[in-house]
Design a protein around this motif. Structure first.
Motif, PDB file in Angstrom:
ATOM      1  N   ARG A 109       0.826  -1.202   0.000  1.00  0.00           N
ATOM      2  CA  ARG A 109       0.000   0.000   0.000  1.00  0.00           C
ATOM      3  C   ARG A 109       0.859   1.250   0.000  1.00  0.00           C
ATOM      4  O   ARG A 109       1.769   1.395   0.821  1.00  0.00           O
ATOM      5  CB  ARG A 109      -0.934   0.000   1.215  1.00  0.00           C
ATOM      6  CG  ARG A 109      -2.014  -1.074   1.141  1.00  0.00           C
ATOM      7  CD  ARG A 109      -2.739  -1.179   2.460  1.00  0.00           C
ATOM      8  NE  ARG A 109      -3.933  -2.002   2.368  1.00  0.00           N
ATOM      9  CZ  ARG A 109      -4.623  -2.430   3.413  1.00  0.00           C
ATOM     10  NH1 ARG A 109      -4.232  -2.102   4.630  1.00  0.00           N
ATOM     11  NH2 ARG A 109      -5.692  -3.177   3.251  1.00  0.00           N
ATOM     12  N   ALA A 110       0.578   2.157  -0.901  1.00  0.00           N
ATOM     13  CA  ALA A 110       1.330   3.408  -0.981  1.00  0.00           C
ATOM     14  C   ALA A 110       0.975   4.306   0.200  1.00  0.00           C
ATOM     15  O   ALA A 110      -0.208   4.493   0.503  1.00  0.00           O
ATOM     16  CB  ALA A 110       1.036   4.127  -2.294  1.00  0.00           C
ATOM     17  N   PRO A 111       1.972   4.871   0.884  1.00  0.00           N
ATOM     18  CA  PRO A 111       1.663   5.753   2.017  1.00  0.00           C
ATOM     19  C   PRO A 111       1.144   7.120   1.584  1.00  0.00           C
ATOM     20  O   PRO A 111       0.556   7.840   2.383  1.00  0.00           O
ATOM     21  CB  PRO A 111       3.007   5.881   2.731  1.00  0.00           C
ATOM     22  CG  PRO A 111       4.020   5.686   1.657  1.00  0.00           C
ATOM     23  CD  PRO A 111       3.415   4.690   0.703  1.00  0.00           C
ATOM     24  N   VAL A 112       1.393   7.471   0.321  1.00  0.00           N
ATOM     25  CA  VAL A 112       0.974   8.776  -0.196  1.00  0.00           C
ATOM     26  C   VAL A 112       0.184   8.563  -1.479  1.00  0.00           C
ATOM     27  O   VAL A 112       0.623   7.822  -2.366  1.00  0.00           O
ATOM     28  CB  VAL A 112       2.188   9.687  -0.476  1.00  0.00           C
ATOM     29  CG1 VAL A 112       1.731  11.020  -1.068  1.00  0.00           C
ATOM     30  CG2 VAL A 112       2.993   9.907   0.790  1.00  0.00           C
ATOM     31  N   HIS A 113      -0.978   9.177  -1.570  1.00  0.00           N
ATOM     32  CA  HIS A 113      -1.779   9.127  -2.793  1.00  0.00           C
ATOM     33  C   HIS A 113      -1.705  10.492  -3.469  1.00  0.00           C
ATOM     34  O   HIS A 113      -2.017  11.525  -2.869  1.00  0.00           O
ATOM     35  CB  HIS A 113      -3.220   8.744  -2.471  1.00  0.00           C
ATOM     36  CG  HIS A 113      -3.343   7.347  -1.947  1.00  0.00           C
ATOM     37  ND1 HIS A 113      -3.287   6.240  -2.765  1.00  0.00           N
ATOM     38  CD2 HIS A 113      -3.500   6.865  -0.688  1.00  0.00           C
ATOM     39  CE1 HIS A 113      -3.408   5.141  -2.042  1.00  0.00           C
ATOM     40  NE2 HIS A 113      -3.533   5.500  -0.770  1.00  0.00           N
ATOM     41  N   TRP A 114      -1.287  10.461  -4.729  1.00  0.00           N
ATOM     42  CA  TRP A 114      -0.996  11.684  -5.456  1.00  0.00           C
ATOM     43  C   TRP A 114      -1.632  11.583  -6.830  1.00  0.00           C
ATOM     44  O   TRP A 114      -1.159  10.834  -7.686  1.00  0.00           O
ATOM     45  CB  TRP A 114       0.512  11.843  -5.599  1.00  0.00           C
ATOM     46  CG  TRP A 114       0.975  13.251  -5.728  1.00  0.00           C
ATOM     47  CD1 TRP A 114       0.518  14.198  -6.604  1.00  0.00           C
ATOM     48  CD2 TRP A 114       2.008  13.875  -4.966  1.00  0.00           C
ATOM     49  NE1 TRP A 114       1.200  15.365  -6.437  1.00  0.00           N
ATOM     50  CE2 TRP A 114       2.132  15.197  -5.432  1.00  0.00           C
ATOM     51  CE3 TRP A 114       2.849  13.448  -3.947  1.00  0.00           C
ATOM     52  CZ2 TRP A 114       3.056  16.094  -4.911  1.00  0.00           C
ATOM     53  CZ3 TRP A 114       3.761  14.332  -3.431  1.00  0.00           C
ATOM     54  CH2 TRP A 114       3.865  15.646  -3.901  1.00  0.00           C
ATOM     55  N   ASN A 115      -2.684  12.292  -7.042  1.00  0.00           N
ATOM     56  CA  ASN A 115      -3.386  12.237  -8.321  1.00  0.00           C
ATOM     57  C   ASN A 115      -2.542  12.852  -9.427  1.00  0.00           C
ATOM     58  O   ASN A 115      -1.835  13.841  -9.218  1.00  0.00           O
ATOM     59  CB  ASN A 115      -4.734  12.972  -8.235  1.00  0.00           C
ATOM     60  CG  ASN A 115      -5.680  12.313  -7.254  1.00  0.00           C
ATOM     61  OD1 ASN A 115      -5.692  11.083  -7.121  1.00  0.00           O
ATOM     62  ND2 ASN A 115      -6.478  13.105  -6.555  1.00  0.00           N
ATOM     63  N   LEU A 116      -2.632  12.233 -10.599  1.00  0.00           N
ATOM     64  CA  LEU A 116      -1.835  12.689 -11.733  1.00  0.00           C
ATOM     65  C   LEU A 116      -2.183  14.130 -12.080  1.00  0.00           C
ATOM     66  O   LEU A 116      -3.347  14.490 -12.235  1.00  0.00           O
ATOM     67  CB  LEU A 116      -2.108  11.785 -12.945  1.00  0.00           C
ATOM     68  CG  LEU A 116      -1.237  12.027 -14.179  1.00  0.00           C
ATOM     69  CD1 LEU A 116       0.223  11.732 -13.857  1.00  0.00           C
ATOM     70  CD2 LEU A 116      -1.696  11.158 -15.345  1.00  0.00           C
TER      71      LEU A 116
END
Length: 411
Positions: A109-116
């Protein structure tokens, strides 16, 4: 040079090989880079020229990368991937020292979610990000210090990060963590750990006033102990590989949040079943429902459930899952055939005709579909289905048969 060229034709991580060779030469064989290039300049020019083949192959195959989950910026942004790799690399390094908790499919699981396209992340798990980022920062700082003051140790530590860079930096891969990415870097990591333990144990015992014979004995006993422990851990891990079912059960235990693991465990349970009402088929069905609980849009789970319920002569349940499959994959031949077959079983000829017509538009040579259409046009009375009736085997061009459904695992 020929070996390097063959490597460039095999795997992208080979981009680091000429750099590692040059670094090794500078640390162990030459007094300066000037000496390296004066004595072996043509050799390194030849090694570097193999990058041209790698660049050509990457350019020729770049269109296939997103389909394989590589450089798929729609699913994983470069920022998400890079920040996730702090925790992944820490985990890799831990496994080098203590290989417990190995897993073929982490679904990390990615700790950071960053929308394109966005400037700032949409969410951050600070508890996961900060400790791992701090650990990587410390490791890089120590590596930089060793490069300046202890070049041999710096070479080993730096090689780990250098070889990991193509797969564990900014080039996103949908699967954030896979242990095979650490196989090659682990050569340098294991050498580094061995050197540190060997030298550290010697210095400690000498400071305690122990004679050199005791130092060598302690080193030998430590090596024997470590080797014995690693043999035991290897045998224990090999036991997980005794069957596909055992391996995917292990993945489910270690990554209960992973829908692909639940699905593949269900697939191999299903393949073990020989009769519709086997207890192992019940377990497979439970795994498919567990998959859908984790990912409601997991189309293959609906496909396998539909086929299993059709095999169990439960067309109503089969129809439910084939409808979901059709929602997720419009005009899917297996969904259309399953719905046509289920509608016939449920004495709904108008719906059976509707689905079989759609099926034959997609797959005109679908043999079972044409047979069903002929029966429907002739107004034939449907006989009661036998208790062992089976659905399609997974082919999109054939219909029911006498064998059990044959699902396909997900890579």
């Amino acid at each position: 040079v020929i070996a390097c060229l063959a490597g460039m034709a095999s795997k992208e991580v080979m981009i680091t090989a000429p750099l590692v060779a040059l670094w090794y030469d500078r640390v162990f064989l030459a007094e300066s880079f000037a000496e390296v290039f004066r004595r072996r300049g043509p050799y390194y020019f030849a090694l570097a020229s193999t990058w041209l083949l790698l660049a050509f192959l990457i350019h020729k195959t770049k269109a296939a990368y997103p389909g394989a989950g590589i450089l798929d910026y729609q699913r994983v942004t470069a920022q998400e991937y890079a920040l996730a790799q702090t925790g992944v690399v820490v985990h890799y390094l831990k496994l080098v020292v203590w290989p417990v908790g190995l897993n073929i499919d982490y679904a990390w699981r990615a700790p950071v979610h960053w929308n394109l396209g966005e400037r700032w992340p949409s969410s951050i798990d600070w508890h996961a990000l900060v400790p791992s980022a701090a650990a990587i920062g410390v490791a890089l700082a120590i590596t930089a210090r060793w490069i300046r003051r202890r070049p041999a140790l710096g070479f080993l530590a730096g090689t780990v990060f250098l070889v990991l860079a193509p797969t564990s930096s900014f080039a996103p891969i949908v699967d954030l963590a896979f242990e095979h990415r650490m196989y090659l870097p682990s050569a340098a990591a294991v050498a580094l750990v061995t050197v540190l333990v060997y030298e550290g144990l010697g210095r400690l015992l000498r400071r305690l006033g122990r004679p050199e014979e005791d130092v060598e004995t302690a080193r030998l006993l430590t090596a024997c102990f470590v080797i014995a422990v690693l043999i035991v851990l290897t045998l224990r891990r090999n036991h997980d590989y005794r069957s596909h079912t055992a391996l995917w059960r292990d993945v489910c235990l270690k990554a209960p949040h992973n829908p692909r693991a639940a699905y593949n465990y269900g697939v191999y349970l299903q393949l073990e079943g020989s009769q519709p009402n086997d207890a192992v088929i019940d377990q497979a069905i439970r795994q498919y429902f567990a998959t859908l609980a984790l990912d409601a849009n997991y189309a293959d789970a609906h496909l396998n459930l539909g086929q299993l319920y059709a095999w169990r002569s439960d067309p109503e349940q089969a129809e439910t899952h084939f409808q979901e499959l059709l929602r997720l994959r419009p005009d899917d031949p297996q969904a259309l055939w399953g719905l046509a077959n289920a509608s016939e079983q449920r004495r709904k000829p108008e719906w059976a005709r509707y689905y079989v017509d759609r099926l034959l538009q997609v797959v005109p040579n679908h043999a079972d579909g044409r047979s069903l259409k002929d029966r429907l046009e002739a107004g034939a009375t449907l006989p009661e289905p036998p208790s062992t009736a089976a659905p399609a085997t997974g082919s999109s061009t054939s219909g029911g048969g006498a064998s059990s459904p044959h699902p396909t695992p997900r890579e």
